[in-house]
Design a protein around this motif. Structure first.
Motif: not given
Length: 248
Positions: A168-181
């Motif tokens: 879902r992220l665009g090229e060069g994009e840093l996710a704005g939240r922590l992802l929990e797995t």
């Protein structure tokens, strides 16, 4: 166990024979009894309609073919599904991504990891050029040694929640939240995207039609089973629904 269906008892011997088929279920005994009740109902219905030829499975199959009418998926329905689920029929879609993993361990409480991860994410939002340095310092993944790089990822190579985010992220994009797995908390960045090729509708039309027909058949059969359960006198257990391997 004292279970009966319209006055017909389901004995312990039948349950013991059925039980091995449900060992992967959360509650094998409940699933086995549930299945036997549904099969008994269907066979009683077949008897009532005079469908006495063949073995039990053949009689159930014939009954469902007679009683459960399922409309076939037409081309407009298939096209709508194709347009709404294009990602399922896209071949070769890839992303180049990197991450910093904060792994949850008994010695590292989730609250502390989250606070640390959010502090590192805030630093990266201000100074994105530090990603490799901070990955080497903080990441609990071996990829930290190479700046957090995960290389190129195609669909199906990572856990669903990670895949959903990176595609879902665009090229060069840093996710704005922590992802929990299940592995812990991740800071995720997509460096590059490689667009896949959407397969032509004609190439997947028959696959889509078969899928939609199968879904319609399962829904219609579930509805039919619910009707039979609602009309029956079942003693010794509660039938919350009509989910069953009979219609999987």
């Amino acid at each position: 166990m004292g279970i009966s269906v319209n006055g017909v008892d389901i004995d312990d011997v039948a349950i013991e024979r059925e039980l091995p088929h449900h060992q992967e279920a959360g509650n094998p005994l409940k699933e086995a009894v549930h299945e036997l009740v549904l099969r008994t109902l269907l066979l009683q219905q077949a008897d009532e309609l005079g469908m006495t030829g063949g073995d039990d499975d053949a009689r159930i199959e014939a009954l469902l073919a007679l009683q459960v009418k399922v409309p076939k998926a037409d081309e407009p329905a298939c096209m709508t599904w194709y347009r709404n689920n294009a990602q399922r029929y896209t071949s070769g879609d890839m992303v180049e991504a990197r991450h910093i993993l904060f792994q949850v361990t008994p010695g590292a409480p989730l609250e502390l990891l989250r606070a640390t991860g959010e502090a590192v994410l805030e630093e990266l939002q201000a100074h994105p050029e530090r990603f490799g340095e901070l990955a080497a310092q903080y990441s609990n993944c071996s990829s930290g040694k190479v700046g957090g790089s995960l290389g190129q990822l195609s669909r199906g190579q990572s856990v669903p929640e990670f895949e959903e985010l990176v595609f879902r992220l665009g090229e060069g994009e840093l996710a704005g939240r922590l992802l929990e797995t299940r592995f812990g908390l991740h800071i995720v960045q997509v460096l590059r995207r490689v667009a896949g090729r959407l397969l032509p509708f004609e190439a997947v039309k028959s696959e889509i039609a078969a899928y939609l027909d199968r879904q319609s058949s399962q829904r219609a059969t579930h509805q039919y089973l619910h009707i039979l359960v609602g009309q029956a006198n079942i003693e010794g257990m509660s039938m919350e629904g009509a989910d069953s391997p009979l219609v999987q």
